[in-house]
Design a protein around this motif. Structure first.
Motif, short mmCIF file in Angstrom:
data_model
loop_
_atom_site.label_atom_id
_atom_site.label_comp_id
_atom_site.label_asym_id
_atom_site.label_seq_id
_atom_site.Cartn_x
_atom_site.Cartn_y
_atom_site.Cartn_z
N LEU A 1 56.82 39.16 43.56
CA LEU A 1 56.20 39.11 42.29
C LEU A 1 55.12 40.25 41.98
O LEU A 1 54.66 40.99 43.07
N THR A 2 54.97 40.67 40.63
CA THR A 2 53.97 41.73 40.48
C THR A 2 52.86 41.18 39.86
O THR A 2 52.95 40.33 38.97
N PHE A 3 51.60 41.36 40.40
CA PHE A 3 50.25 40.96 39.71
C PHE A 3 49.48 42.20 39.30
O PHE A 3 49.28 43.07 40.31
N ASP A 4 49.33 42.28 38.04
CA ASP A 4 48.54 43.27 37.41
C ASP A 4 47.26 42.96 37.55
O ASP A 4 46.68 42.20 36.30
N ALA A 5 46.33 43.43 38.22
CA ALA A 5 45.08 43.26 38.22
C ALA A 5 44.04 43.81 37.33
O ALA A 5 44.33 44.95 36.74
N PRO A 6 43.12 43.31 36.74
CA PRO A 6 42.14 43.77 35.46
C PRO A 6 41.33 44.93 35.97
O PRO A 6 41.26 45.12 37.24
N GLU A 7 41.29 45.80 35.41
CA GLU A 7 40.51 46.98 35.23
C GLU A 7 39.07 46.70 35.93
O GLU A 7 38.16 46.02 35.28
N GLU A 8 38.66 47.09 37.12
CA GLU A 8 37.26 47.06 37.49
C GLU A 8 36.45 48.37 37.96
O GLU A 8 37.35 49.29 38.13
N ARG A 9 35.15 48.20 37.76
CA ARG A 9 34.43 49.29 38.15
C ARG A 9 33.86 49.28 39.77
O ARG A 9 33.26 48.41 40.23
N PHE A 10 34.19 50.24 40.46
CA PHE A 10 33.82 50.29 41.94
C PHE A 10 33.02 51.62 42.16
O PHE A 10 32.99 52.55 41.39
N LEU A 11 31.93 51.42 43.10
CA LEU A 11 31.18 52.48 43.65
C LEU A 11 31.74 53.28 44.93
O LEU A 11 32.22 52.46 45.80
N THR B 1 47.34 26.04 46.31
CA THR B 1 47.36 26.48 44.77
C THR B 1 47.90 25.31 43.84
O THR B 1 48.12 25.66 42.78
N ASN B 2 48.56 24.33 44.67
CA ASN B 2 49.23 23.07 44.06
C ASN B 2 50.50 23.51 43.18
O ASN B 2 50.89 23.09 42.04
N GLY B 3 50.91 24.76 43.66
CA GLY B 3 52.25 25.36 43.00
C GLY B 3 51.96 26.04 41.89
O GLY B 3 52.98 26.62 41.16
N ASP B 4 50.90 26.26 41.85
CA ASP B 4 50.50 27.02 40.16
C ASP B 4 50.18 28.62 40.36
O ASP B 4 49.43 29.01 41.23
N GLU C 1 47.67 33.93 41.59
CA GLU C 1 47.17 35.17 41.20
C GLU C 1 45.62 35.38 41.04
O GLU C 1 45.04 36.42 41.22
N GLN C 2 45.07 34.22 40.78
CA GLN C 2 43.53 34.21 40.42
C GLN C 2 42.84 34.57 41.75
O GLN C 2 42.04 35.16 42.11
#
Length: 291
Positions: free
Chosen positions: A66-76, A103-106, A111-112
């Motif tokens: 499966l593909t998980f698209d992570a939200p854009e984040e700011r890193f240093l 995950t209880n199968g969720d 992904e969270q």
């Protein structure tokens, strides 16, 4: 009649019970069997299986990558420069028992939890590298290190295998991008001014050289023309002298005729001259005075 109806009802109930007792797990699925809500069988192999209706329940999960698209984040980075990072991860279920308990199968819950670990991993990896290493030199190694670090946690805690983590895009924050854009613009304008100044300098050198060549060409042409004119005048003088020496009287007569023609060419001209003067020598005597 009543017996037939009862038999039909019993047959229908039997079919319902049989239908609810059979289930199929596909090759692309992983499944667990629950008994009164408790985990009874943690890893059911693909194929045809039976369960007790109303007592046992089957939960199926997608076993594909499966593909998980992570939200854009700011890193240093190591130099404390902020970067906006857009990434994604490829993952799949490895241990169904651990996955269900965590995950209880969720899938959304999985992904969270995975997103939190990816965010933390990227933050740590970016903090150890410079901007140049992140953008070009060590990006592949960064992804390998991050994938290995994520698997150490996800395999044991989530029952998930992280197949790959990739960065789609790395951008500067908007406020930094504006300042970088302005700096790039000023640098390009400075380079343009330098090129224009060099162009004007070269143009002046070319113009000066052209003016010098023009002056040299004109001077040489004037010198050559004066030389040719001098040779022409010398030849003309020699011709005149030669002609004069052959017949001096005829030459004087010819010059007098030219003088008469120029003098009396205008009708309104008035000339007061002594008739006995040298000017009328050949008018008074065609032989010029007498021989």
């Amino acid at each position: 009649m009543n017996g037939k109806i009862i038999g039909a009802v019993i047959g229908v109930l039997a079919l319902i019970i049989v239908a609810n007792s059979i289930y199929i797990v596909k090759e692309t699925e992983r499944a667990v069997l629950l008994e009164f809500g408790r985990l009874s069988e943690p890893n059911i192999e693909p194929g045809l299986h039976f369960k007790i209706p109303m007592v046992q329940q089957v939960r199926k999960f997608d076993a594909r990558v499966l593909t998980f698209d992570a939200p854009e984040e700011r890193f240093l980075t190591l130099e404390k420069k902020g970067m906006m990072v857009d990434s994604f991860a490829k993952w799949r279920i490895q241990d169904v028992n651990t996955y269900y308990k965590a995950t209880n199968g969720d899938e959304a819950r999985a992904e969270q939890l995975l997103a939190q670990r990816i965010n933390e991993g990227l933050r740590n990896q970016f903090a150890q590298r410079s901007l140049l290493e992140v953008v070009s030199g060590e990006r592949d190694q960064l992804m390998i290190d991050l994938t290995n670090a994520l698997n150490e946690f996800s395999n044991s805690s989530l029952g998930i295998e992280v197949v790959d983590v990739r960065v789609k895009r790395i951008d500067l924050p908007e406020d930094v991008s504006d300042s970088v854009f302005r700096r790039m613009t000023s640098e390009r304008e400075r380079e343009a001014r330098e090129h224009r100044a060099k162009g004007r300098e070269q143009a002046e050198v070319i113009q000066a050289d052209a003016d010098r060549q023009k002056a040299v060409i004109e001077a040489e042409a004037y010198r050559d023309s004066e030389y040719i004119r001098g040779e022409g005048d010398a030849q003309a003088a020699a011709i005149y002298a030669s002609a004069y020496n052959k017949d001096r009287e005829f030459y004087s007569f010819l010059r007098s005729l030219q003088a008469y023609k120029q003098t009396f060419s205008g009708r309104g001209d008035l000339l007061l001259v002594d008739p006995e003067s040298e000017f009328f020598r050949y008018l008074n005597d065609p032989k010029g005075g007498g021989q």
